[in-house]
Design an enzyme around this catalytic site. Structure first.
Site, short mmCIF file in Angstrom:
data_model
loop_
_atom_site.label_atom_id
_atom_site.label_comp_id
_atom_site.label_asym_id
_atom_site.label_seq_id
_atom_site.Cartn_x
_atom_site.Cartn_y
_atom_site.Cartn_z
N THR A 236 1.11 -0.93 -0.20
CA THR A 236 0.05 -0.48 0.34
C THR A 236 0.22 0.92 0.24
OG1 THR A 236 0.19 -0.02 2.25
CG2 THR A 236 -2.15 -0.84 0.96
N GLY B 80 0.25 -6.87 5.80
CA GLY B 80 -0.20 -8.18 6.32
C GLY B 80 0.06 -8.61 7.30
N TRP C 134 4.89 -1.69 6.30
CA TRP C 134 3.84 -1.45 5.09
C TRP C 134 3.80 -0.12 4.92
CZ3 TRP C 134 0.04 1.62 7.77
CH2 TRP C 134 -0.27 0.80 9.54
N ASP D 26 -0.40 -4.30 19.12
CA ASP D 26 -0.51 -3.98 17.84
C ASP D 26 0.04 -2.74 17.37
OD1 ASP D 26 -0.84 -4.10 15.12
OD2 ASP D 26 -3.25 -3.39 15.15
N ASP E 79 2.74 -1.29 16.15
CA ASP E 79 3.20 -1.25 14.58
C ASP E 79 4.16 -0.01 14.74
OD1 ASP E 79 0.77 -2.66 13.65
OD2 ASP E 79 1.86 -2.98 11.84
N ARG F 16 3.80 4.55 17.46
CA ARG F 16 2.41 4.67 17.86
C ARG F 16 2.31 4.23 19.40
NH1 ARG F 16 -0.62 0.99 13.18
NH2 ARG F 16 -1.95 -0.38 14.41
#
Lengths: 262, 538
Positions: free
Chosen positions: B168, B184, B234, B295, B297, B322
């Site tokens: 992306t 992913g 990503w 999560d 990232d 994050r």
């Protein structure tokens, strides 16, 4: 499907003095006659205005009809096609077109010429065609394929995905007649006298976008121009006298093989 | 009018191939925007200064590009000598006249239906080298396009979309290589960053973000959890030509919210990795969130800053993460220099001397549910930050006071299927607002923060009522441009945070603003809602 010897037929055509080499519409089983290049060209102009909006440039945009494959839903003979053009098909999107006989004949001529027989490509050798394209034909001087060549003319990397052999052959033999009107070269002169030539890519009421002769993307404001002309001719020469029939068949085979990336 | 014609011609005349040398020196051509983040240092800082705090009130709309897609419009345009290259979702590339927004060509790649992006069929932009553009696709292909015609030149398979691999972000071109990572991380992939020959698309190197058997770091995964441990990459990385290192952020280990079957630190998840640009060999790593179950990232833009640190010249890497901490690292070695929280967080009680977070025992995920600050979207996310070498401030598009109620569930791996290991409920007031926003006292909110990297202190905060997914741009005239979910596009004073100008664009800005010049006019562009808006002084 009528099978015939393409090379032999071409030889006959080419040796007939005074007859245009571009007598191309192949007689199909249901095709009642052959058509002249003039009829096909005239029909093409009509088609682009009257038919293309629904049927698309290749005649394949209405479900169940693919003129490239000679597929129709209700008609097969030339007279039947002409009749549907005249009367339309009530209850469907096909309206009647009150065109004179000659115009309908021209339309049928063009519709028949769209039919992809595969014979021209089959008669040629794509690899030899590539050699001609890059060598004797000097096609890369203006065209581009897979990142090689010039940007003066259209990039042909996927030309075989959108044009059939008949159309490609017409472009080679009679380029001025066969260049799609959407792909016009332009000549612009600014109010300060600078001349800009190139291939038009986009145009609106106030501006035009083109790729110029040296491969630059250029956007012009029409209010800055004192002259803006769409050229109706093409600098592409006819290869009718420059290449043999076999070489043209090879070249067409090569072009048909250019499908772009999968 | 003559003048305009001359400008048009000048734009054409200047056209030349984008050499790798040009990519190294964007300061020599501030009129252009040649890479996703504006330069290899990814500061999203422009030397253009025609638009100033004094005249910014005179900004007016020049043109709008309406996307055909109703997906989020996350593109950062490139501008090369008057031509703008954008991507609308999913993979539709346009070459536009940067003065008018009119199209020269478009290329509409239709990704395979096998593609299964976790979070939107989006794309953030292309990269350029020579006369070739590079597009990463939703079905994990890398495609080279002729920048003059949009014709594809080659297409390479980067990953298998059926297994959850997707792309992306805008690729990064370094020398003759095109570097991309994969998304992913919610599908049990084994993440990687890979480089491809720009001329042929042939793979040049591949760095797996999870070390394989026998490699250092492999022991940080229990049993066979490494084989489908996620760790995507990503977002676009950065590059230091002197060190010849590429910096990239990596994503979460999988399953996202349940670490029981992947005991250990799970290297190199949630990390900054420094890779040799020629070989892809890892030079160092710094893991922000070891054994992540939230999560978090580390998929942010790595921002490279040269300056002095406590009196000594340093090549630094600055990173708003994050997980809620802002970090300064030495980018030659990966050494931790400092860290400070910039949002409310409760999963950690602080950072130790090496920068490793000290975990809060009360924030362990369990089946009953536990309240975690910040929520899974983090204190910030992929939205581009900016660093101004004039103000020496680091600008963070941030989420403040977001929280989640995290419930742990079993996470069983099945190829190509979601691999999460948890359920998420709002911890407090919702982060998703409807068409009518009715915030309450303790609502989470978006803010642009001006972080002073030297002290870890927030110098100023520009607070919005709703959250933000907009990047930040700063300029040499000390302007800061940013948006937010409410659809206002702001110009702020980069030194004080004062609002100098705003324009409602009627849709959330979920992209990074950028600026360029054609002729003598500076433009500022941002995507909002389903359109791209371009402004200049009237």
């Amino acid at each position: 499907m009528l099978v015939y010897n393409f090379v032999l037929m071409k030889r006959c055509i080419y040796t007939m003095a005074g007859l245009s080499a571009a007598v191309l519409a192949v007689p199909l089983a249901a095709q009642q006659r052959s058509y002249s290049a003039a009829e096909i060209a005239s029909g093409k102009q009509l088609f682009n205005v009257q038919c293309q909006p629904c049927h698309g440039p290749n005649g394949d945009q209405v479900t169940g009809i693919d003129m490239r494959k000679g597929e129709f839903k209700r008609v097969s003979t030339d007279d039947e096609i002409s009749g549907v053009i005249l009367n339309g098909i009530p209850g469907t999107g096909m309206p009647p077109f009150s065109l004179p006989d000659a115009s309908r004949t021209a339309l049928v001529a063009y519709i028949r010429s769209l039919h992809e027989t595969g014979t021209r490509a089959a008669a040629g050798d794509a690899e030899r065609g590539r050699e001609i394209f890059e060598g004797k034909g000097e096609c890369l001087n203006c065209h581009r394929v897979e990142g090689r060549g010039s940007r003066k003319g259209p990039d042909l990397s996927d030309i075989g995905a959108s044009r059939n052999a008949a159309a490609l052959e017409r472009s080679i033999l009679d380029p001025s007649d066969a260049i799609p009107p959407q792909q016009r070269l332009v000549r612009a002169v600014t109010k300060t006298g600078t001349v800009i030539g190139g291939l038009r890519l986009n145009e609106d009421t106030h501006s035009v976008q083109l790729i110029d002769d040296s491969g630059r993307l250029v956007s012009l404001s029409k209010s800055d121009l004192r002259e803006y002309t769409l050229l109706k001719t093409t600098p592409m020469p006819s290869y009718q006298e420059k290449l043999s029939q076999q070489e043209i068949a090879d070249l067409v085979s090569y072009l048909v093989s250019l499908k772009g990336l999968p | 009018m003559k003048f305009l014609a001359l400008i048009a011609l000048a734009a054409g005349m200047l056209t030349a191939q984008v050499s790798s040398d040009r990519l190294l020196h964007p300061d020599r051509e501030p009129q252009n925007w040649l890479t996703y983040s504006g330069s290899y240092s990814s500061q999203r800082y422009s030397l253009l200064d025609q638009i100033t705090p004094q005249n910014v009130k005179n900004l007016e709309l020049q043109w709008v590009f309406q996307a055909r897609s109703l997906e989020k419009f996350e593109t950062t345009p490139l501008v090369v000598d008057g031509v703008m290259y954008i991507v609308e979702a999913p993979n539709h590339v346009f070459a536009l006249d940067a003065k008018t927004g009119r199209s020269f060509w478009d290329y509409d790649y239709r990704p395979s239906r096998d593609a299964r992006p976790c979070c939107g069929s989006v794309n953030r932009g292309v990269a350029i080298l020579g006369d070739t553009l590079f597009l990463g696709t939703l079905d994990a292909r890398l495609i080279a396009l002729d920048a003059k015609s949009g014709k594809p030149l080659w297409k390479t398979e980067v990953g298998d979309p059926k297994l959850g691999y997707t792309i992306t972000h805008a690729p990064l071109v370094v020398k003759n290589k095109v570097i991309v990572g994969v998304a992913g991380g919610e599908y049990g992939i084994r993440g990687f960053i890979a480089a491809y020959d720009a001329a042929t698309g042939k793979e040049a190197w591949k760095f797996y973000t999870i070390p394989g058997p026998g490699e250092p770091g492999h022991e940080s995964w229990s049993a066979d959890s490494w084989a489908h441990g996620g760790v995507p990459a990503w977002l676009t990385g950065s590059y230091d030509p002197e060190l010849n290192l590429v910096y990239w952020g990596t994503g979460n280990p999988g399953p996202d919210f349940n670490g029981d079957k992947r005991e250990g630190d799970n290297l190199y998840s949630d990390s900054a990795v420094a890779l040799d640009a020629d070989t892809g060999k890892i030079k160092w790593h710094f893991q922000f969130t070891p054994h992540d179950e939230y999560d978090y990232d580390a998929v942010q833009i790595p921002v490279l800053v040269d300056g002095t640190w406590k009196g000594t010249p340093r090549k630094m890497l600055m990173w708003a993460n994050r997980n809620g901490y802002f970090y300064v690292l030495d980018r030659a070695t990966g050494k931790f220099l400092s860290g400070a929280p910039f949002t409310k967080l409760n999963w950690s009680t602080g950072l130790d001397e090496a920068g490793r977070p000290m975990r809060s025992s009360s924030a362990e995920p369990n089946a009953q549910g536990v309240m975690i600050y910040p929520n899974l979207f983090g204190g910030t996310n992929w939205y581009s930050p900016s660093y101004s070498p004039r103000t020496h401030l680091f600008y963070i598009p941030s989420w403040q006071d977001s929280s989640m109620n995290l419930g742990k569930v079993a996470g069983d791996f099945s190829p190509g299927q979601r691999y999460m290991g948890g359920t998420i409920r709002p911890g407090g007031p919702p982060t998703r607002r409807g068409a009518e926003n009715t915030p309450v006292e303790n609502s989470n909110y978006g803010a642009v923060l001006a972080m002073d990297p030297a002290t870890g202190q927030i110098k100023w905060q520009f607070k919005m009522t709703d959250l933000t997914a907009s990047g930040v741009l700063t300029t040499a005239s000390d302007l800061l441009f940013a948006g937010g979910r409410e659809g206002y596009f702001y110009a702020l004073d980069a030194r004080t945070g004062a609002e100098l100008w705003k324009q409602s664009l009627g849709g959330s800005e979920e992209a990074g603003p950028m600026t360029y010049r054609v002729g003598d006019k500076q433009y500022v562009t941002i995507a909002a809602g389903h359109a791209l808006f371009t402004f200049a002084l009237r």
